[in-house]
Scaffold this active site. Sequence first.
Site, PDB file in Angstrom:
ATOM      1  N   SER A  29     -74.793 -74.670 -16.370  1.00  0.00           N
ATOM      2  CA  SER A  29     -75.708 -75.288 -17.198  1.00  0.00           C
ATOM      3  C   SER A  29     -76.683 -74.371 -17.648  1.00  0.00           C
ATOM      4  O   SER A  29     -77.263 -74.663 -18.860  1.00  0.00           O
ATOM      5  CB  SER A  29     -76.474 -76.149 -16.466  1.00  0.00           C
ATOM      6  OG  SER A  29     -77.336 -75.404 -15.338  1.00  0.00           O
ATOM      7  N   LYS A  41     -85.139 -70.346 -18.701  1.00  0.00           N
ATOM      8  CA  LYS A  41     -84.326 -71.894 -18.867  1.00  0.00           C
ATOM      9  C   LYS A  41     -85.533 -72.934 -18.581  1.00  0.00           C
ATOM     10  O   LYS A  41     -86.486 -72.951 -18.054  1.00  0.00           O
ATOM     11  CB  LYS A  41     -83.472 -71.835 -17.644  1.00  0.00           C
ATOM     12  CG  LYS A  41     -82.635 -72.904 -17.548  1.00  0.00           C
ATOM     13  CD  LYS A  41     -81.694 -72.704 -16.368  1.00  0.00           C
ATOM     14  CE  LYS A  41     -80.711 -73.930 -16.403  1.00  0.00           C
ATOM     15  NZ  LYS A  41     -79.755 -73.800 -15.029  1.00  0.00           N
ATOM     16  N   SER A  64     -74.196 -72.166 -12.073  1.00  0.00           N
ATOM     17  CA  SER A  64     -74.649 -72.299 -13.455  1.00  0.00           C
ATOM     18  C   SER A  64     -75.517 -70.857 -13.815  1.00  0.00           C
ATOM     19  O   SER A  64     -75.766 -70.782 -14.870  1.00  0.00           O
ATOM     20  CB  SER A  64     -75.771 -73.354 -13.699  1.00  0.00           C
ATOM     21  OG  SER A  64     -75.173 -74.463 -13.761  1.00  0.00           O
TER      22      SER A  64
END
Length: 482
Positions: free
Chosen positions: A148, A73, A172
Amino acid sequence: MSATVASLAADLAAGKASALELATDALARAQASTLNAFITLDAERTLAEARAADASRAAGKAGPITGIPFAQKDIFCAEGWRTTAGSKMLGDFIAPYDATVVARGKTAGLVTIGRANMDEFAMGSSNENSAFGAVKNPWDTTRVPGGSSGGSAAAVAAGIVPAATGTDTGGSIRQPASFCGITGIKPTYGVVSRYGMIAYASSLDQGGPMARTAQDCALLLNAMAGFDERDATSLQREPEDYTRDLEKPLDGLRVGVPRGWLGDGVSADVRAAVESGLAQLEKLGAKRVEIDLPYSQYAIAAYYVIAPAEASSNLSRYDGVRYGHRAAEYKDLADMYAKSRAEGFGPEVRRRILVGTYVLSAGYYDAYYLKAQQVRRKVAEDFAAAFKVCDVIAGPVAPTVAYKLGEKTADPVQMYLGDVYTTLVNLAGLPALSAPCGFGEGGMPVGLHLVGNYFAEARLLNVAHRLQQVTDHHLKAPGGAA
Ligand code: GLN
């Protein structure tokens, strides 16, 4: 079915594949993909990491996941990699050091295929707040992947990589895992170091793994978790093997289902899939009990005060002076701050900074921030009471399956309400995962939400693993474009 971390690890150990071959293949899939799951690909760096993994295996130093390709990420600082947090503010930022999660990944021999797309500064539930464009859900490319950690979830679901990292401030990891039909675990607050993980709301942020199976998540968490003296909230505990309980029988496991969680607030298709997951657990010997989490109805309100409050403070560091975006033209210092921030931050981030600054301001602090902290305590007390009568809590991750791109962007509050089952877990700092339990409207995946008491990660992974031994939802691959 695409390969799992466990199956690839076996191939690597048996000499049937090299890290370089796996990385080359994954990179080719990432380059050919139209999902927009990656913000940055850097083939040279990826192949160098793969060669290092192969060299360490040749030297007899390989660990259980050495040579496994994964998506990182874009919120974890990694030396030499562009690290944007999905923001124009950090569009040109090359991290000068490794986050602890990155350093641990290197030690374990993981190979970074690319930097996964995400909502700007991890603020969002659909990945549509990324300055680098939305990510498409591989199950239906007209839908969101969740957020997210949307790039991470889409990349795993599409079979580009077998695993990814995510972060979970209010859902998320779990919500994109649910929307994309994969498994993702948010550990107990303090188990995974936040050092070098770009901050959104520091008292809620927690990194964790996303993969196809619970077993794979356990293997990755073994590498990610552990005490770190550079994170003041890191917990000093004996290292754990998160795979140790995977095969444990579920006989007598008390599964608490919160009253109201499967009521009117959840769509019929999600309710049916979650019910089928619960029925499977009962077949495996678990007992279902009803529990109450009365304060959970205030969790979203409290979360959307506390998270923006912390964000407004954390994001004050982006002033255009030391690093990050700086406006090209300005009159004086104050104008430079204002223009740099106005240009560098997207609309949702600006909204949160405004809300956060407001709730922390002298005249409103008691009415909003203090009240929210009181609710936070009550939410944690509800969980403490619930865990006296059950071992894990189960329910939906989100009220619906993944919705269409653009469907909720005009109404931020609608978007926030989708976090109804996830944010309370972060307020309490508890571990929780999402594991596939069926399919709903439009053939879209549905996740089963499992919440445990503090440090119950191994138990949660055990429950999900047993479920995955008798179901095949997690093995299904999307028909959409990769
Ligand atoms: N959707 C929530 C938010 O926007 C949670 C995001 C997250 O967990 N990073 O704050």
